[in-house]
Scaffold this active site. Structure first.
Site, PDB file in Angstrom:
ATOM      1  N   ASP A 152       0.852  -1.191   0.000  1.00 49.13           N
ATOM      2  CA  ASP A 152       0.000   0.000   0.000  1.00 49.13           C
ATOM      3  C   ASP A 152       0.888   1.242   0.000  1.00 49.13           C
ATOM      4  O   ASP A 152       1.864   1.318   0.754  1.00 49.13           O
ATOM      5  CB  ASP A 152      -0.897  -0.004   1.237  1.00 49.13           C
ATOM      6  CG  ASP A 152      -1.891   1.139   1.218  1.00 49.13           C
ATOM      7  OD1 ASP A 152      -2.917   1.004   0.537  1.00 49.13           O
ATOM      8  OD2 ASP A 152      -1.621   2.160   1.884  1.00 49.13           O
ATOM      9  N   LEU A 153       0.583   2.199  -0.881  1.00 47.17           N
ATOM     10  CA  LEU A 153       1.349   3.447  -0.911  1.00 47.17           C
ATOM     11  C   LEU A 153       0.979   4.299   0.305  1.00 47.17           C
ATOM     12  O   LEU A 153      -0.210   4.535   0.573  1.00 47.17           O
ATOM     13  CB  LEU A 153       1.064   4.236  -2.195  1.00 47.17           C
ATOM     14  CG  LEU A 153       1.927   3.879  -3.416  1.00 47.17           C
ATOM     15  CD1 LEU A 153       1.621   2.476  -3.903  1.00 47.17           C
ATOM     16  CD2 LEU A 153       1.720   4.904  -4.519  1.00 47.17           C
TER      17      LEU A 153
ATOM     18  N   ASP B  63      -4.577   2.382  -4.593  1.00 44.66           N
ATOM     19  CA  ASP B  63      -3.131   2.416  -4.393  1.00 44.66           C
ATOM     20  C   ASP B  63      -2.625   1.145  -3.719  1.00 44.66           C
ATOM     21  O   ASP B  63      -1.547   1.141  -3.120  1.00 44.66           O
ATOM     22  CB  ASP B  63      -2.736   3.646  -3.566  1.00 44.66           C
ATOM     23  CG  ASP B  63      -3.386   3.632  -2.176  1.00 44.66           C
ATOM     24  OD1 ASP B  63      -4.438   2.968  -2.012  1.00 44.66           O
ATOM     25  OD2 ASP B  63      -2.844   4.263  -1.264  1.00 44.66           O
TER      26      ASP B  63
END
Length: 513
Positions: A396-397, A439
């Site tokens: 996950d960003l 994301d």
């Protein structure tokens, strides 16, 4: 760099460090020394396998297979062809797979497995159509395609393949000329004289061009036979007679047969049927081991035609009618195989188009990775009883919403593409990265827990050190979970999600395994 490479103990090539051994085997096979090629291949395979030179191993197996085919040992060549096909598919080589399919199709034909032959040839044709052209490997695969088509007597297909070769050599042009030559002779035998002359003239043009620049007995024999069938028998006789013994002594039996045929046709035209018959019998006697499928009916037809010149009685006429009928039946079977190939090609093209459509449906257009549908396919394939190692990375960003808000969605899209490229770079063959949602990304790794954690950490570090957006320090959090017996795909994903949650709560830019 060049100086450093020059000090290496072996040359750096795309064909494996021991490729000169494989080239030696191929050279022996190409020059009629099939027994020596097999002996050398067996000895060199021990060396290549010991040092784990897989590329050279494949080329050695290929050379041995060609030598076995030259000796007519089709049954022994078949398992080697299957091994090579599997190896090329595993290596992900489209051109390698196409060439292996062509070789297998040729073996199928020699084994009278016509359906398998057409299916493999059609599949190879589709792969060659999709592959980059104008490389040595593409030319080699295209020639194998033409050779397999020739073995199936699909002259139209073979000739078209040779016409697509832009890089001309005497070897390629000679086999092209021979394809046109046999095609023309057989057209003449079924009464299609004008079509026959067109092919024969084209064959003679090709061989005449090379005779002017690099004359040799094989080209001379092919040229002589084309001229003999075109009626230029005086020139054909002068060309064929002096090269016969040289070709026989050198083991070039196919071209020796051509020279015998050219001389026989010329002698018959000049009123010497008995001498012509001797030449045709000499050609027939050379068809024991390495003759093409279409050569025997050609020789048989010329013998029957000569028998009419020797004795125009009813028995000779009956014999000729029987041979002529057989030649026409074989021609009809050839046309049926051609129709089978076209149908198989249509099926392969339809299947290829369907596969492309499916890939597009399962592909995320922004990043080029698999999409949520692809994730569902992969996660559903996880079996509670699987025995292969599998580790899931859930990535996950960090603070991605803030990036979108501050720098625009266009910048956010660019960041997603860059992260996707990093994930792709860390996937080995068999691994796969997908964009799960927004994301969030998932990487399916064929690796155990330790290797999976190491890859996850490398990805985290690569993103942290990458210059993804100007003046923005992008990071990711990574959750790592490894499959254990009895675990479903959903349970594996939940375990990775739990690790990702832990990574975020520990401060982000972290790998939790």
């Amino acid at each position: 760099m060049a100086e450093w490479i020059s000090r290496l103990p072996v040359p750096v090539t795309a064909y494996g460090p021991l490729h000169l051994l494989a080239r030696h085997v191929h050279r022996l096979s190409d020059t009629g020394q099939a027994h020596e090629a097999i002996t050398a291949a067996d000895a060199f395979l021990v060396i290549a396998r010991t040092v784990r030179d897989d590329k050279t191993t494949r080329f050695l197996l290929q050379g041995k297979m060609y030598a076995l085919l030259a000796l007519g040992r089709v049954t022994e060549a078949n398992p080697l062809a299957l091994t090579l096909l599997h190896a090329q598919r595993t290596a992900g080589s489209v051109l390698g797979e196409a060439k292996a399919l062509c070789d297998l199709a040729r073996i199928n034909m020699l084994s009278d497995h016509y359906v398998e032959c057409m299916r493999n040839l059609a599949r190879a044709g589709v792969l060659l159509g999709d592959a980059p052209t104008e490389s040595d490997r593409h030319r080699s695969a295209l020639c194998s395609f033409a050779e397999a088509a020739t073995a199936a007597e699909l002259y139209e297909t073979a000739a078209s393949a040779y016409e697509h070769l832009r890089h001309r050599t005497s070897t390629f042009d000679l086999v092209h000329a021979v394809t046109l030559l046999y095609w023309g002779i057989r057209l003449a035998h079924v009464g299609r004289a004008e079509e026959a002359r067109t092919r024969l003239r084209r064959s003679a043009e090709i061989t005449h061009t090379w005779l002017e620049t690099c004359p040799n007995p094989t080209i001379t024999a092919a040229h002589a036979l084309a001229l003999a069938k075109l009626g230029e028998t005086t020139v054909a006789e002068k060309l064929a007679r002096p090269v016969i013994m040289e070709l026989r002594d050198g083991g070039h039996h196919q071209y020796a047969r051509m020279a015998h045929l050219a001389l026989g046709i010329s002698l018959r035209a000049h009123g010497f049927p008995q001498e012509a018959r001797r030449e045709f019998i000499a050609a027939r006697d050379l068809t024991e081991d390495d003759s093409r499928p279409d050569e025997r009916p050609i020789i048989r037809f010329e013998l029957a035609l000569t028998a009419l010149d020797l004795d125009d009685g009813q028995p000779s006429r009956d014999l000729f009618e029987a041979v002529e009928g057989q030649v026409r039946d074989l021609w009809r079977l050839r046309l049926q195989r051609l129709a089978m190939l076209r149908q198989a090609r249509q099926r392969e093209e339809t299947e290829a188009a369907r596969a492309v459509a499916e890939r597009l449906v399962l592909r995320d257009p922004l990043t080029g990775l698999g999409n949520r549908r692809r994730f569902d396919v992969l996660i559903d394939a996880v079996s509670p009883t699987a025995n292969a190692p599998l580790t899931l990375l859930l990535i996950d960003l960090d603070h991605f919403k803030a990036v979108n808000d501050a720098y625009s969605h266009s910048a956010g899209d660019q960041a997603l593409r860059e992260v996707a490229a990093i994930l792709r770079a860390h996937c080995r063959q068999g691994d796969e990265a997908v964009r799960y949602a927004g994301d969030e990304f998932v990487v399916f790794l064929h690796a155990d827990a330790a290797a999976g954690a190491e890859v996850g950490e490398r990805i985290r570090a690569a993103v942290a050190h990458a210059d993804i957006l100007t003046d923005v320090h992008m990071t990711v959090s990574v959750g790592v979970a490894t499959w254990t017996p009895g675990m479903t795909g959903n349970a594996l994903f939940q375990a990775a999600d739990s690790r990702l949650y832990a990574a975020k709560w520990s401060g982000r830019n972290t790998t939790a395994a």
